[in-house]
Design an enzyme around this catalytic site. Structure first.
Site, PDB file in Angstrom:
ATOM      1  CG  ASP A 116      99.420 -46.546  45.136  1.00  0.00           C
ATOM      2  OD1 ASP A 116      98.670 -46.464  46.239  1.00  0.00           O
ATOM      3  OD2 ASP A 116      98.998 -45.648  44.378  1.00  0.00           O
ATOM      4  CD  GLU A 184     102.995 -40.164  43.881  1.00  0.00           C
ATOM      5  OE1 GLU A 184     102.771 -39.671  42.752  1.00  0.00           O
ATOM      6  OE2 GLU A 184     101.891 -40.236  44.765  1.00  0.00           O
TER       7      GLU A 184
HETATM    8 ZN   LIG Z   1      98.717 -41.209  44.489  1.00  0.00          ZN
END
Ligand SMILES: [Zn+2]
Length: 433
Positions: A116, A184
């Site tokens: 990510d 997130e």
């Molecule tokens: Zn994280």
């Protein structure tokens, strides 16, 4: 082969630390990772990977919590000014900041890895005791900070890509590196699953660094993350003079207040822990006006997807009923979601065997963090097709500041450890399948 991988990891680690510091310096929040993702794509192309970026790997309808058009455009222009790759930036415009790179032999099995890339809306500490500030790579994008270590994940992904190219002759299958936006708020993974990115993956590996575990401590297969739904509820009534015509209004503030109390009164579920939180309620216009609008920011969580689905359905029912009670309309906007998923013990054991052979790791139990992670969407897709998935946690402790705080930092030693682990595991899995 382990020794060769380790040697390469050590050789390139300084360069990869440099990538991490560069991503850290130009931190970008979810769906605006234009600079980061475009540079990732460029680097993967240079390394000889087949690279797909933008709409081909992000299904528009499955994106959640996307910033407004104006914000996306401003961040896109900023990325161009800050040295993003012009060609890939065009593919990503509008918030399509995903990258998938593959190489190897399509006849064999496919190992997928997910990294990510997004930062958080946190203002970074600027004191000399904060290593990024001291070393000159603190975020220059005010109010945005890599306060969860996703800059480290992204750099590790580029390092793994380089190692696997160098030992590429011995690849007995295919490698697929998945760089995901907007973890997130659990907003991004579903759109990559929706685009079919996971549909040919047989083994899926994911990894998160933790600032409070000693460097090298590792949980080979994390379990028990909460399933969660994040949503905004908009109640609309009609305004009226509170003195002369209160009967002509439809009071959205009252509907919202009724909803909040009853949302927190949803019964428990016998199948496991649940949570609900109304984090914000804004309503009304003036003292003497029957309030025409109200806005609620809500999340539910559950120990399993079933428990969370129960919480979400009950929450919607409460909101609909409160709206009806006060003659208001209701609109719900989905802002993020994650499922619950467990790592496959079989795959976790395979990774742990490789890790123990490489050295530098101390196993630990994976206590549930109480958090959520949208990697679970990817795990569930791979598992539902008969593949195996595991999500690892790796310690990388410096000062021990918590995640999502302004003095968060990560021990960069973890980069070389994690690169070697992921690359060696890939070779191991492809060799024996
Ligand atoms: Zn994280």
């Amino acid at each position: 082969m382990d020794d060769r991988v380790k040697a390469i990891a050590e050789r390139i680690s300084e360069k990869v630390v440099g990538y991490r510091r560069d991503f850290h310096r130009y931190a970008e929040v979810g769906w605006t990772e234009f600079r980061t993702a475009s540079l990732v794509a460029r680097r993967l192309l240079e390394l000889g990977y087949d690279v797909e970026a933008g709409r081909g790997v992000i299904r528009e309808a499955d994106r959640m919590g996307v910033p407004s058009h104006d914000v996306l455009e401003a961040c896109w222009r900023r990325a161009r000014e800050q040295g993003g790759d012009v060609e890939f930036l065009d593919l990503m415009r509008g918030g399509f900041t995903g990258v998938v790179a593959s190489c190897g032999d399509a006849q064999g099995k496919t190992v997928g890895m997910r990294f990510d890339m997004d930062a958080l809306e946190v203002t970074e500490a600027d004191g000399a005791e904060h290593p990024p500030a001291r070393e000159g790579f603190a975020s220059v994008n005010h109010g945005v900070m890599h306060a969860c270590g996703h800059d480290v994940h992204t750099a590790i992904g580029l390092g793994v890509a380089e190692i696997l190219r160098e030992v590429g002759d011995s690849l007995r299958g295919r490698v697929k590196l998945i760089f995901q936006p907007a973890e997130e708020g659990v907003r991004g993974a579903r759109s990559m699953v929706g685009a079919g990115v996971l549909d040919d993956v047989d083994f899926l590996l994911g990894l998160h660094v933790y600032s409070r575990w000693k460097t090298g401590q590792i949980a080979w297969g994390m379990n028990g993350g909460f399933a969660t739904s994040k949503f905004d509820a908009e109640l609309r009534g009609s305004p009226a003079h509170a003195g002369s015509a209160p009967h002509e209004g439809n009071n959205a503030l009252l509907a919202a207040a009724t909803a909040v109390l009853n949302l927190h009164a949803i019964p428990r579920h016998r199948a496991g822990a649940s949570r609900i939180n109304v984090g914000r309620l804004t309503a009304g216009t003036g003292r003497n006006v029957v309030s025409p609008t109200a806005h609620l920011v809500v999340e539910t969580r559950g120990a399993t997807t079933t428990v969370n689905d129960f919480m979400y359905e009950q929450a919607v029912r409460v909101l609909e009923s409160a709206a009806a009670m006060h003659g208001c309309t209701l609109e719900i906007r989905e802002m993020g979601a994650a499922q619950s998923a467990d790592s496959d013990p079989e795959l976790a054991e395979r990774v742990s065997a490789v890790g123990m052979r490489l050295g530098g790791f101390t196993p630990r139990d994976s206590a549930p963090t109480g958090g959520s992670e949208d990697f679970t969407y990817m795990m569930t897709r791979v598992q539902s097709r008969g593949g195996l998935a595991t999500h690892m946690g790796v310690g990388a402790r410096t000062g021990g500041a918590g995640h999502h705080t302004s003095d968060f930092d990560i021990d960069e030693e973890v980069i070389s450890l994690a690169m070697a682990l992921l690359a060696s595991t890939t070779l191991d899995l492809l060799d024996s399948s």
